[in-house]
Design a protein around this motif. Sequence first.
Motif, mmCIF file in Angstrom:
data_model
loop_
_atom_site.group_PDB
_atom_site.id
_atom_site.type_symbol
_atom_site.label_atom_id
_atom_site.label_comp_id
_atom_site.label_asym_id
_atom_site.label_seq_id
_atom_site.Cartn_x
_atom_site.Cartn_y
_atom_site.Cartn_z
ATOM 1 N N GLY A 24 40.361 53.084 42.103
ATOM 2 C CA GLY A 24 39.890 51.810 42.657
ATOM 3 C C GLY A 24 40.010 51.767 44.169
ATOM 4 O O GLY A 24 39.106 51.284 44.860
ATOM 5 N N GLU A 25 41.102 52.281 44.686
ATOM 6 C CA GLU A 25 41.279 52.310 46.139
ATOM 7 C C GLU A 25 40.284 53.262 46.790
ATOM 8 O O GLU A 25 39.725 52.959 47.851
ATOM 9 C CB GLU A 25 42.711 52.703 46.507
ATOM 10 N N LEU A 26 40.022 54.403 46.173
ATOM 11 C CA LEU A 26 39.013 55.325 46.694
ATOM 12 C C LEU A 26 37.635 54.658 46.724
ATOM 13 O O LEU A 26 36.907 54.767 47.702
ATOM 14 C CB LEU A 26 38.967 56.606 45.848
ATOM 15 N N VAL A 27 37.291 53.956 45.645
ATOM 16 C CA VAL A 27 35.999 53.266 45.591
ATOM 17 C C VAL A 27 35.919 52.210 46.687
ATOM 18 O O VAL A 27 34.924 52.135 47.421
ATOM 19 C CB VAL A 27 35.764 52.637 44.197
ATOM 20 N N ASN A 28 36.937 51.385 46.818
ATOM 21 C CA ASN A 28 36.903 50.326 47.830
ATOM 22 C C ASN A 28 36.815 50.896 49.246
ATOM 23 O O ASN A 28 36.046 50.401 50.075
ATOM 24 C CB ASN A 28 38.118 49.416 47.689
ATOM 25 N N GLN A 29 37.581 51.936 49.523
ATOM 26 C CA GLN A 29 37.488 52.557 50.846
ATOM 27 C C GLN A 29 36.130 53.215 51.039
ATOM 28 O O GLN A 29 35.567 53.173 52.132
ATOM 29 C CB GLN A 29 38.614 53.572 51.049
ATOM 30 N N GLY A 30 35.603 53.800 49.971
ATOM 31 C CA GLY A 30 34.291 54.435 50.050
ATOM 32 C C GLY A 30 33.192 53.458 50.375
ATOM 33 O O GLY A 30 32.312 53.730 51.203
ATOM 34 N N VAL A 31 33.225 52.287 49.754
ATOM 35 C CA VAL A 31 32.231 51.252 50.057
ATOM 36 C C VAL A 31 32.321 50.859 51.525
ATOM 37 O O VAL A 31 31.311 50.698 52.209
ATOM 38 C CB VAL A 31 32.422 50.017 49.143
ATOM 39 N N GLY A 32 33.538 50.746 52.026
ATOM 40 C CA GLY A 32 33.737 50.349 53.410
ATOM 41 C C GLY A 32 33.217 51.338 54.428
ATOM 42 O O GLY A 32 32.991 50.979 55.577
ATOM 43 N N GLN A 33 33.003 52.577 54.027
ATOM 44 C CA GLN A 33 32.497 53.593 54.952
ATOM 45 C C GLN A 33 30.978 53.667 55.014
ATOM 46 O O GLN A 33 30.427 54.318 55.891
ATOM 47 C CB GLN A 33 33.021 54.990 54.560
ATOM 48 N N VAL A 34 30.275 53.048 54.066
ATOM 49 C CA VAL A 34 28.811 53.123 54.050
ATOM 50 C C VAL A 34 28.268 52.116 55.055
ATOM 51 O O VAL A 34 28.562 50.921 54.959
ATOM 52 C CB VAL A 34 28.251 52.852 52.637
ATOM 53 N N PRO A 35 27.479 52.575 56.015
ATOM 54 C CA PRO A 35 26.979 51.667 57.056
ATOM 55 C C PRO A 35 25.989 50.633 56.514
ATOM 56 O O PRO A 35 24.964 50.986 55.936
ATOM 57 C CB PRO A 35 26.321 52.597 58.071
ATOM 58 N N LYS A 36 26.327 49.369 56.710
ATOM 59 C CA LYS A 36 25.452 48.280 56.262
ATOM 60 C C LYS A 36 24.119 48.274 57.000
ATOM 61 O O LYS A 36 23.140 47.736 56.515
ATOM 62 C CB LYS A 36 26.146 46.935 56.467
ATOM 63 N N MET A 53 51.041 53.379 43.156
ATOM 64 C CA MET A 53 50.497 54.220 44.209
ATOM 65 C C MET A 53 51.575 54.551 45.234
ATOM 66 O O MET A 53 51.277 54.691 46.400
ATOM 67 C CB MET A 53 49.310 53.541 44.887
ATOM 68 N N GLN A 54 52.778 54.678 44.777
ATOM 69 C CA GLN A 54 53.873 54.956 45.685
ATOM 70 C C GLN A 54 53.623 56.230 46.487
ATOM 71 O O GLN A 54 53.347 57.278 45.929
ATOM 72 C CB GLN A 54 55.182 55.103 44.926
ATOM 73 N N ASP A 55 53.693 56.083 47.791
ATOM 74 C CA ASP A 55 53.594 57.212 48.702
ATOM 75 C C ASP A 55 52.286 57.995 48.594
ATOM 76 O O ASP A 55 52.250 59.167 48.952
ATOM 77 C CB ASP A 55 54.771 58.168 48.520
ATOM 78 N N VAL A 56 51.234 57.388 48.078
ATOM 79 C CA VAL A 56 49.923 58.043 48.063
ATOM 80 C C VAL A 56 49.235 57.683 49.363
ATOM 81 O O VAL A 56 49.155 56.509 49.738
ATOM 82 C CB VAL A 56 49.082 57.611 46.846
ATOM 83 N N GLU A 57 48.741 58.688 50.045
ATOM 84 C CA GLU A 57 48.074 58.501 51.330
ATOM 85 C C GLU A 57 46.578 58.726 51.154
ATOM 86 O O GLU A 57 46.158 59.663 50.467
ATOM 87 C CB GLU A 57 48.637 59.505 52.333
ATOM 88 N N PHE A 58 45.776 57.865 51.758
ATOM 89 C CA PHE A 58 44.322 57.987 51.713
ATOM 90 C C PHE A 58 43.840 58.324 53.121
ATOM 91 O O PHE A 58 44.262 57.689 54.091
ATOM 92 C CB PHE A 58 43.683 56.673 51.240
#
Length: 142
Positions: free
Chosen positions: A91-103, A1-6
Amino acid sequence: MQDVEFQSCSPDSQHWMALERLFQTEWSDFRFCDSYKPDANLPPAIIALKDNRVIGGLAYSRFQEPHQSHQVIWFNALYVLPHWRGAGIAGELVNQGVGQVPKSSQSRVYAYTNVACLYQSLGWSVVNIESEPNHHVMFIDL
């Protein structure tokens, strides 16, 4: 994931239309306006950028929770350009996506996918519900 920005991507982002076109390469009928309505209260989409070019992304929608009657936030689209697959971007998109869903609004997030192995490798489970061949409804507890 070199130099990939999310980063988050909302309708006012310069990358919004590029992300929509990226999703349309896989799902020709994908349109942000179908899910990102003013009252939808969805987290912003997430994009993966390489040299300021959209190479992947994740978007949300609202749909009925399995075995329930109310609507919750689902992953609506997850896509990474073929050249960039296998680098951990999805995988990084999924993990960040989960983190954005309000518990506070729901206890699980869901996805309907034909790549269940990706989600399972990230700790997701299969929902026991009827689906198309080679597709699964997946969930993870928030």
